[in-house]
Design a protein around this motif. Structure first.
Motif, mmCIF file in Angstrom:
data_model
loop_
_atom_site.group_PDB
_atom_site.id
_atom_site.type_symbol
_atom_site.label_atom_id
_atom_site.label_comp_id
_atom_site.label_asym_id
_atom_site.label_seq_id
_atom_site.Cartn_x
_atom_site.Cartn_y
_atom_site.Cartn_z
ATOM 1 N N ILE A 161 0.842 -1.200 0.000
ATOM 2 C CA ILE A 161 0.000 0.000 0.000
ATOM 3 C C ILE A 161 0.877 1.252 0.000
ATOM 4 C CG2 ILE A 161 -1.645 1.376 1.334
ATOM 5 C CD1 ILE A 161 -2.829 -1.263 2.365
ATOM 6 N N ALA A 162 0.654 2.120 -0.986
ATOM 7 C CA ALA A 162 1.428 3.358 -1.079
ATOM 8 C C ALA A 162 0.757 4.278 -2.084
ATOM 9 C CB ALA A 162 2.860 3.062 -1.519
ATOM 10 N N ASP A 163 0.957 5.580 -1.898
ATOM 11 C CA ASP A 163 0.462 6.536 -2.894
ATOM 12 C C ASP A 163 1.595 7.004 -3.804
ATOM 13 O OD1 ASP A 163 1.859 8.016 -1.091
ATOM 14 O OD2 ASP A 163 0.206 9.327 -0.509
ATOM 15 N N ILE A 164 2.694 6.252 -3.783
ATOM 16 C CA ILE A 164 3.840 6.522 -4.654
ATOM 17 C C ILE A 164 4.209 5.233 -5.378
ATOM 18 C CG2 ILE A 164 4.830 8.480 -3.389
ATOM 19 C CD1 ILE A 164 6.562 6.512 -1.849
ATOM 20 N N LYS A 165 5.025 5.326 -6.407
ATOM 21 C CA LYS A 165 5.382 4.134 -7.166
ATOM 22 C C LYS A 165 6.273 3.209 -6.342
ATOM 23 C CE LYS A 165 9.085 6.558 -9.678
ATOM 24 N NZ LYS A 165 9.627 6.859 -11.031
ATOM 25 N N VAL A 166 6.139 1.905 -6.601
ATOM 26 C CA VAL A 166 6.771 0.869 -5.784
ATOM 27 C C VAL A 166 7.875 0.173 -6.570
ATOM 28 C CG1 VAL A 166 6.357 -1.324 -4.566
ATOM 29 C CG2 VAL A 166 4.625 0.491 -4.516
ATOM 30 N N SER A 167 8.951 -0.183 -5.862
ATOM 31 C CA SER A 167 10.027 -0.974 -6.462
ATOM 32 C C SER A 167 10.302 -2.187 -5.583
ATOM 33 C CB SER A 167 11.298 -0.128 -6.620
ATOM 34 O OG SER A 167 11.801 0.285 -5.363
ATOM 35 N N LEU A 168 11.034 -3.144 -6.154
ATOM 36 C CA LEU A 168 11.392 -4.370 -5.431
ATOM 37 C C LEU A 168 12.864 -4.665 -5.651
ATOM 38 C CD1 LEU A 168 10.803 -7.092 -3.952
ATOM 39 C CD2 LEU A 168 10.182 -8.036 -6.188
ATOM 40 N N CYS A 169 13.582 -4.981 -4.563
ATOM 41 C CA CYS A 169 14.966 -5.459 -4.657
ATOM 42 C C CYS A 169 14.897 -6.951 -4.976
ATOM 43 C CB CYS A 169 15.709 -5.223 -3.343
ATOM 44 S SG CYS A 169 15.754 -3.496 -2.847
ATOM 45 N N LEU A 170 15.130 -7.297 -6.223
ATOM 46 C CA LEU A 170 14.925 -8.670 -6.688
ATOM 47 C C LEU A 170 16.263 -9.355 -6.948
ATOM 48 C CD1 LEU A 170 12.829 -10.813 -7.560
ATOM 49 C CD2 LEU A 170 12.992 -9.876 -9.872
ATOM 50 N N SER A 171 16.450 -10.507 -6.318
ATOM 51 C CA SER A 171 17.655 -11.302 -6.541
ATOM 52 C C SER A 171 17.251 -12.636 -7.157
ATOM 53 C CB SER A 171 18.388 -11.542 -5.214
ATOM 54 O OG SER A 171 17.673 -12.472 -4.415
ATOM 55 N N THR A 172 18.219 -13.536 -7.319
ATOM 56 C CA THR A 172 17.908 -14.886 -7.816
ATOM 57 C C THR A 172 17.397 -15.780 -6.691
ATOM 58 O OG1 THR A 172 20.201 -15.557 -7.450
ATOM 59 C CG2 THR A 172 19.632 -14.751 -9.650
ATOM 60 N N GLY A 173 17.406 -15.285 -5.456
ATOM 61 C CA GLY A 173 17.054 -16.090 -4.295
ATOM 62 C C GLY A 173 15.559 -16.280 -4.105
ATOM 63 N N LEU A 174 15.223 -17.236 -3.271
ATOM 64 C CA LEU A 174 13.841 -17.629 -3.015
ATOM 65 C C LEU A 174 13.000 -16.498 -2.426
ATOM 66 C CD1 LEU A 174 11.643 -19.850 -2.676
ATOM 67 C CD2 LEU A 174 12.743 -20.461 -0.506
#
Length: 468
Positions: A153-166
């Motif tokens: 939940i946010a009123d701003i754009k969202v990012s994700l720190c994505l790795s090869t891990g589970l």
């Protein structure tokens, strides 16, 4: 929060989900109430001067020191904790007269009294009533849907720190189920880029950039515990890049290892207990054997019994679990997560970035802690068993279980001759030097590759102390 406090007083924290720290000045009763979330993801520090005439609360104790409100006096006991295990065994910090409000704690300051209270514990139950694997996966699935739905939940754009891990792959999968428009950022871990990471914003570790970012950070911060792990070097570049791309919010997979049994040290500790008949504290100390021996060898005070000191601290942590599998997880949730999680808040906020760890949602933690431990890890070197089942059964994704840590730029820093000279000068010139045999430390710097954990901690702490 104010309305909750008016309705429920100090118990208001029980109704709050997520991460937080706040302070309320109650003018009606002339007192101060403060609280932090269940893992102190958002930290709060406090300090009182010698005659109790001043009381200071801050989300960053570096500001207290820079403002001249408190003196910089090093706490040797926390120096020992920092270099050996980098855990939080108590509410003290590396600055003698500054304390941290511990995980799941409230603070009430009245005219004549200061009271600290706990309002939550991660282990409410030892076992789940559900033992069927298929039913457990369904329950976890719906809990993840719920958790990710809240934490996105946010009123701003969202990012994700994505790795090869589970861990981050699971978050990625559930964000996609929620049909959220988000952007992935990935620190390159290997030469071959997996298919599902090819559309990510990829970041290559850059030693020169990291040296610059670390030096700037160390001029403003005096909390070495927050960056006690060399993987923090990669986070400087990751979070600064995300912020430069105009994001104010990112999610990551921190906390999963300590809840679902992801570290290989758990398998080793369990073997020490089951087959070598070691006590819990001895099993934990055995895992840190190299760090303890190295630290003992470079301390100036040769009469200081480091192992005995640490064993006493480990034994001071009161655990509720009845079996060793859960005891190891509980110990980490109480002492390791509150220390490790700081790095994301401290580094992220340094760049104006809010870093959210959905795995530390307390409802998800309670569910995970109630699962039968055989679905987490065992002596055959299997880890996060139930999570691997979940992502395969629900998304048909198979994860390579060979753990790849967040890439560290410290190896590259150690090859930079100018930075190594600066490192040696910082060690010799810092207040910390009085606790160590300087020649022994210099010898380690000249032969760094077997001693990188210790050297990173010395590197960052000496920089911080020289800048204050």
């Amino acid at each position: 929060i104010i309305n909750l406090f008016i309705l429920y007083g100090n118990s208001c924290v029980k109704f709050i989900r997520g991460f937080f720290s706040f302070v309320i000045i109650d003018t009606k009763f002339n007192n101060i109430f403060a609280a932090v979330d269940r893992f102190s993801i958002k930290p709060l520090y406090y300090s009182e001067n010698y005659d109790h005439s001043e009381f200071v609360l801050s989300s960053d104790y570096s500001a207290i020191l820079k403002g001249g409100l408190m003196k910089k006096k090093i706490n040797f006991n926390k120096v020992v904790d920092y270099f050996s295990m980098a855990r939080e065994f108590d509410n003290k910090t590396i600055i003698s007269n500054v304390k941290k409000l511990g995980y799941s704690s409230t603070l009430l300051l009245t005219k004549n009294n200061l009271r600290i209270s706990k309002y939550w514990h991660p282990f409410q139950k030892n076992y789940s009533l559900i033992n069927n694997r298929k039913d457990l996966i369904e329950k976890l699935h719906y809990k993840f849907l719920d958790v990710i739905n809240y934490w996105k939940i946010a009123d701003i754009k969202v990012s994700l720190c994505l790795s090869t891990g589970l861990d981050s792959q699971i978050i990625n999968a559930y964000l996609n189920i929620n049909k959220l428009d988000f952007t992935n950022f990935h620190i390159i871990e290997r030469k071959k880029i997996p298919e599902n990471l090819r559309n990510s914003n990829r970041i290559k570790i850059d030693a020169k950039k990291i040296i610059y970012l670390v030096n700037r950070f160390a001029k403003e911060n005096l909390n070495p515990f927050a960056v006690a792990h060399s993987s923090s070097t990669g986070l400087f570049q990751l979070y600064s890049t995300i912020a430069k791309n105009k994001f104010k919010l990112t999610l990551n997979g921190e906390g999963s290892d300590e809840i679902f049994g992801g570290y290989l040290r758990y398998n080793r500790q369990l073997k020490y207990v089951k087959y070598n008949k070691l006590s819990l504290s001895d099993a934990i100390l055995k895992v840190y054997k190299n760090e303890i021996q190295l630290l003992s060898s470079v301390l100036s005070n040769k009469n200081f019994d480091l192992k005995k000191n640490l064993k006493k601290k480990i034994s001071s942590i009161k655990l509720r679990s009845s079996n060793f599998e859960n005891k190891f997880l509980e110990f980490d949730q109480l002492t390791w997560i509150p220390s490790l999680i700081q790095r994301h808040d401290v580094i992220g906020m340094h760049y104006g970035l809010e870093v959210r760890p959905p795995y530390l949602d307390h409802e998800l933690v309670e569910l995970a802690n109630s699962l039968p431990f055989r679905y987490k890890f065992n002596t055959t070197n299997k880890n996060k068993i139930i999570l691997n089942d979940l992502i395969y059964r629900k998304f048909k994704i198979t994860i390579n279980n060979k753990k790849i840590s967040t890439p560290s730029g410290f190896d590259l820093i150690l090859k930079d001759k100018k930075e190594i000279k600066s490192f040696k000068d910082a060690v010799a010139g810092s207040e910390i030097s009085k606790y160590f045999n300087l020649q022994s430390v210099v010898n380690l710097i000249d032969n760094p590759y077997k001693n990188k954990i210790f050297l990173w901690r010395m590197y960052i702490l000496s920089k911080m102390l020289n800048n204050f």
